[in-house]
Write a protein that holds these residues in place. Structure first.
Motif, PDB file in Angstrom:
ATOM      1  N   GLY A   1       4.455 -12.311  19.334  1.00 52.70           N
ATOM      2  CA  GLY A   1       3.688 -12.742  18.173  1.00 52.70           C
ATOM      3  C   GLY A   1       3.474 -11.667  17.135  1.00 52.70           C
ATOM      4  N   ALA A   2       2.213 -11.463  16.771  1.00 56.65           N
ATOM      5  CA  ALA A   2       1.865 -10.559  15.679  1.00 56.65           C
ATOM      6  C   ALA A   2       2.342  -9.137  15.916  1.00 56.65           C
ATOM      7  CB  ALA A   2       0.352 -10.563  15.470  1.00 56.65           C
ATOM      8  N   LEU A   3       2.491  -8.740  17.165  1.00 56.31           N
ATOM      9  CA  LEU A   3       2.927  -7.375  17.468  1.00 56.31           C
ATOM     10  C   LEU A   3       4.241  -7.047  16.782  1.00 56.31           C
ATOM     11  CD1 LEU A   3       2.279  -4.827  19.207  1.00 56.31           C
ATOM     12  CD2 LEU A   3       3.790  -5.814  20.950  1.00 56.31           C
ATOM     13  N   MET A   4       5.103  -8.036  16.622  1.00 59.35           N
ATOM     14  CA  MET A   4       6.421  -7.818  16.050  1.00 59.35           C
ATOM     15  C   MET A   4       6.554  -8.298  14.612  1.00 59.35           C
ATOM     16  SD  MET A   4       8.183  -6.145  18.145  1.00 59.35           S
ATOM     17  CE  MET A   4       7.774  -5.517  19.768  1.00 59.35           C
ATOM     18  N   GLN A   5       5.437  -8.588  13.973  1.00 58.02           N
ATOM     19  CA  GLN A   5       5.458  -9.044  12.584  1.00 58.02           C
ATOM     20  C   GLN A   5       5.021  -7.903  11.658  1.00 58.02           C
ATOM     21  OE1 GLN A   5       2.934 -12.506  12.584  1.00 58.02           O
ATOM     22  NE2 GLN A   5       4.170 -13.550  14.127  1.00 58.02           N
TER      23      GLN A   5
ATOM     24  N   ASP B   1       3.880  -7.581   8.715  1.00 58.51           N
ATOM     25  CA  ASP B   1       2.708  -7.712   7.855  1.00 58.51           C
ATOM     26  C   ASP B   1       1.501  -8.312   8.569  1.00 58.51           C
ATOM     27  OD1 ASP B   1       4.078  -6.709   5.555  1.00 58.51           O
ATOM     28  OD2 ASP B   1       5.095  -8.644   5.400  1.00 58.51           O
ATOM     29  N   ALA B   2       1.369  -8.034   9.862  1.00 55.91           N
ATOM     30  CA  ALA B   2       0.308  -8.646  10.658  1.00 55.91           C
ATOM     31  C   ALA B   2      -0.974  -7.821  10.699  1.00 55.91           C
ATOM     32  CB  ALA B   2       0.803  -8.877  12.091  1.00 55.91           C
ATOM     33  N   ALA B   3      -1.023  -6.681  10.008  1.00 54.93           N
ATOM     34  CA  ALA B   3      -2.205  -5.820  10.072  1.00 54.93           C
ATOM     35  C   ALA B   3      -3.445  -6.537   9.556  1.00 54.93           C
ATOM     36  CB  ALA B   3      -1.967  -4.545   9.274  1.00 54.93           C
ATOM     37  N   GLN B   4      -4.570  -6.340  10.243  1.00 52.24           N
ATOM     38  CA  GLN B   4      -5.850  -6.930   9.873  1.00 52.24           C
ATOM     39  C   GLN B   4      -6.859  -5.822   9.561  1.00 52.24           C
ATOM     40  OE1 GLN B   4      -7.190  -9.690  12.876  1.00 52.24           O
ATOM     41  NE2 GLN B   4      -5.175 -10.642  13.094  1.00 52.24           N
TER      42      GLN B   4
ATOM     43  N   GLY C   1      -8.623   0.323   5.086  1.00 47.73           N
ATOM     44  CA  GLY C   1      -9.261  -0.519   6.084  1.00 47.73           C
ATOM     45  C   GLY C   1      -8.321  -1.152   7.092  1.00 47.73           C
ATOM     46  N   SER C   2      -7.053  -1.286   6.765  1.00 43.15           N
ATOM     47  CA  SER C   2      -6.122  -1.952   7.670  1.00 43.15           C
ATOM     48  C   SER C   2      -5.070  -1.005   8.242  1.00 43.15           C
ATOM     49  CB  SER C   2      -5.413  -3.104   6.942  1.00 43.15           C
ATOM     50  OG  SER C   2      -4.676  -2.626   5.833  1.00 43.15           O
ATOM     51  N   ARG C   3      -5.218   0.291   8.021  1.00 39.81           N
ATOM     52  CA  ARG C   3      -4.203   1.220   8.536  1.00 39.81           C
ATOM     53  C   ARG C   3      -4.789   2.613   8.698  1.00 39.81           C
ATOM     54  NH1 ARG C   3       1.677   2.484   5.771  1.00 39.81           N
ATOM     55  NH2 ARG C   3       2.359   0.784   7.097  1.00 39.81           N
ATOM     56  N   MET C   4      -4.396   3.259   9.797  1.00 45.40           N
ATOM     57  CA  MET C   4      -4.613   4.678   9.986  1.00 45.40           C
ATOM     58  C   MET C   4      -3.243   5.328  10.146  1.00 45.40           C
ATOM     59  SD  MET C   4      -7.882   4.684  12.601  1.00 45.40           S
ATOM     60  CE  MET C   4      -8.469   6.311  12.108  1.00 45.40           C
ATOM     61  N   ILE C   5      -3.188   6.636   9.961  1.00 49.19           N
ATOM     62  CA  ILE C   5      -1.924   7.349  10.087  1.00 49.19           C
ATOM     63  C   ILE C   5      -1.983   8.263  11.300  1.00 49.19           C
ATOM     64  CG2 ILE C   5      -0.306   8.954   9.000  1.00 49.19           C
ATOM     65  CD1 ILE C   5      -0.466   6.194   7.674  1.00 49.19           C
ATOM     66  N   PHE C   6      -0.986   8.128  12.157  1.00 53.68           N
ATOM     67  CA  PHE C   6      -0.864   8.973  13.352  1.00 53.68           C
ATOM     68  C   PHE C   6       0.061  10.136  13.051  1.00 53.68           C
ATOM     69  CE2 PHE C   6       1.680  10.092  17.103  1.00 53.68           C
ATOM     70  CZ  PHE C   6       0.687  10.436  18.009  1.00 53.68           C
ATOM     71  N   LEU C   7      -0.403  11.350  13.326  1.00 53.19           N
ATOM     72  CA  LEU C   7       0.427  12.551  13.266  1.00 53.19           C
ATOM     73  C   LEU C   7       0.326  13.248  14.605  1.00 53.19           C
ATOM     74  CD1 LEU C   7      -0.256  14.267   9.805  1.00 53.19           C
ATOM     75  CD2 LEU C   7       1.826  13.090  10.535  1.00 53.19           C
ATOM     76  N   GLY C   8       1.463  13.579  15.190  1.00 49.93           N
ATOM     77  CA  GLY C   8       1.411  14.220  16.494  1.00 49.93           C
ATOM     78  C   GLY C   8       2.734  14.829  16.891  1.00 49.93           C
TER      79      GLY C   8
ATOM     80  N   ILE D   1      -4.100  -5.766  15.048  1.00 51.81           N
ATOM     81  CA  ILE D   1      -3.327  -6.994  14.837  1.00 51.81           C
ATOM     82  C   ILE D   1      -3.971  -8.214  15.487  1.00 51.81           C
ATOM     83  CG2 ILE D   1      -1.114  -5.854  14.489  1.00 51.81           C
ATOM     84  CD1 ILE D   1      -0.517  -6.471  17.476  1.00 51.81           C
ATOM     85  N   GLY D   2      -5.171  -8.060  16.004  1.00 55.22           N
ATOM     86  CA  GLY D   2      -5.858  -9.182  16.628  1.00 55.22           C
ATOM     87  C   GLY D   2      -7.154  -8.726  17.250  1.00 55.22           C
ATOM     88  N   ASP D   3      -7.823  -9.656  17.931  1.00 55.47           N
ATOM     89  CA  ASP D   3      -9.072  -9.336  18.600  1.00 55.47           C
ATOM     90  C   ASP D   3      -8.793  -8.396  19.762  1.00 55.47           C
ATOM     91  OD1 ASP D   3     -11.725  -9.344  19.372  1.00 55.47           O
ATOM     92  OD2 ASP D   3     -11.516 -11.175  20.564  1.00 55.47           O
TER      93      ASP D   3
END
Length: 215
Positions: free
Chosen positions: A78-82, A84-87, A151-158, A186-188
């Motif tokens: 589902g949303a995991l592979m979409q 534009d599914a970010a909430q 609000g709908s995204r953070m950036i991972f650096l590592g 992407i969901g509850d």
């Protein structure tokens, strides 16, 4: 490394990053100022370019999956592979998570286009005013920091820890180990980390994160 700490926010962040893995205390003579929260100050130009191409990487990967007749393998996710599914509400609570990695697309003509790795435990922790994300198991252990973006995204650096290494390699020292990605809800109680153009094998890695039940 500590000698250049005060003049390099990148080094400061990666000392914090290493500390969250190995439990090492930061040198008492280190700068006590808070870590930078603007990921662009820390990210290498190569990684900023990789992140800019996240959608292209995703579409290319999905096209390869479809061309190989394997779309049915990822459809149930589902949303995991979409793309534009970010909430709203990207920031995850601290704690342990059940995680899975899905590798999509291939850099090699004959390589697999869908690979699902065994599940593992990862941890979100508070590190001096910023969140860290660490894979706790396996021979390849990404470890890094989550920087707020919107609000709908953070950036991972590592960076990628290998084998029995006990400390994270400094970000920016080895481009083959550097990692950048987008962290989204992407969901509850369901998040994902999207890693475009990882250094090995695939075109896109998608990591699913679901909080582990506290028992």
């Amino acid at each position: 490394m500590l000698k250049s700490l005060q003049s390099s926010p990148r080094i400061l962040s990666l000392i914090l990053l290493a500390g969250c893995v190995a439990g090492a205390a930061i040198d008492a003579h280190a700068d006590d100022s808070p870590p930078p929260t603007n990921w662009r100050v820390i990210a290498t130009s190569a990684d900023r370019e990789r992140l800019r191409g996240w959608r292209t990487a995703w579409i290319k990967a999905l096209d390869q999956v479809a061309a190989a007749g394997q779309s049915q393998q990822i459809a149930p996710l589902g949303a995991l592979m979409q793309p534009d599914a970010a909430q709203p509400g990207a920031t995850p609570p601290a704690g342990d998570y059940a995680c899975r990695v899905f590798k999509l697309g291939s850099r090699r003509p004959a390589g697999p286009v869908v690979t699902t790795l065994p599940p593992f435990t990862c941890r979100v922790a508070q590190e001096g005013g910023i969140l860290s994300l660490t894979k706790l198991e396996g021979g390849q252990k990404p470890v890094g920091l989550l920087f707020p973006q919107d609000g709908s995204r953070m950036i991972f650096l590592g960076t990628m820890m290998l084998g029995d290494e006990r400390r994270a390699l400094e970000y920016g020292r080895d481009p083959e180990r550097d990692m950048i990605g987008a962290f989204e809800r992407i969901g509850d109680q369901r998040w994902r980390l999207v890693l475009p153009y990882p250094r090995w094998e695939s075109l896109l890695d998608v990591v699913e994160l679901v909080p582990k039940a506290r028992g």
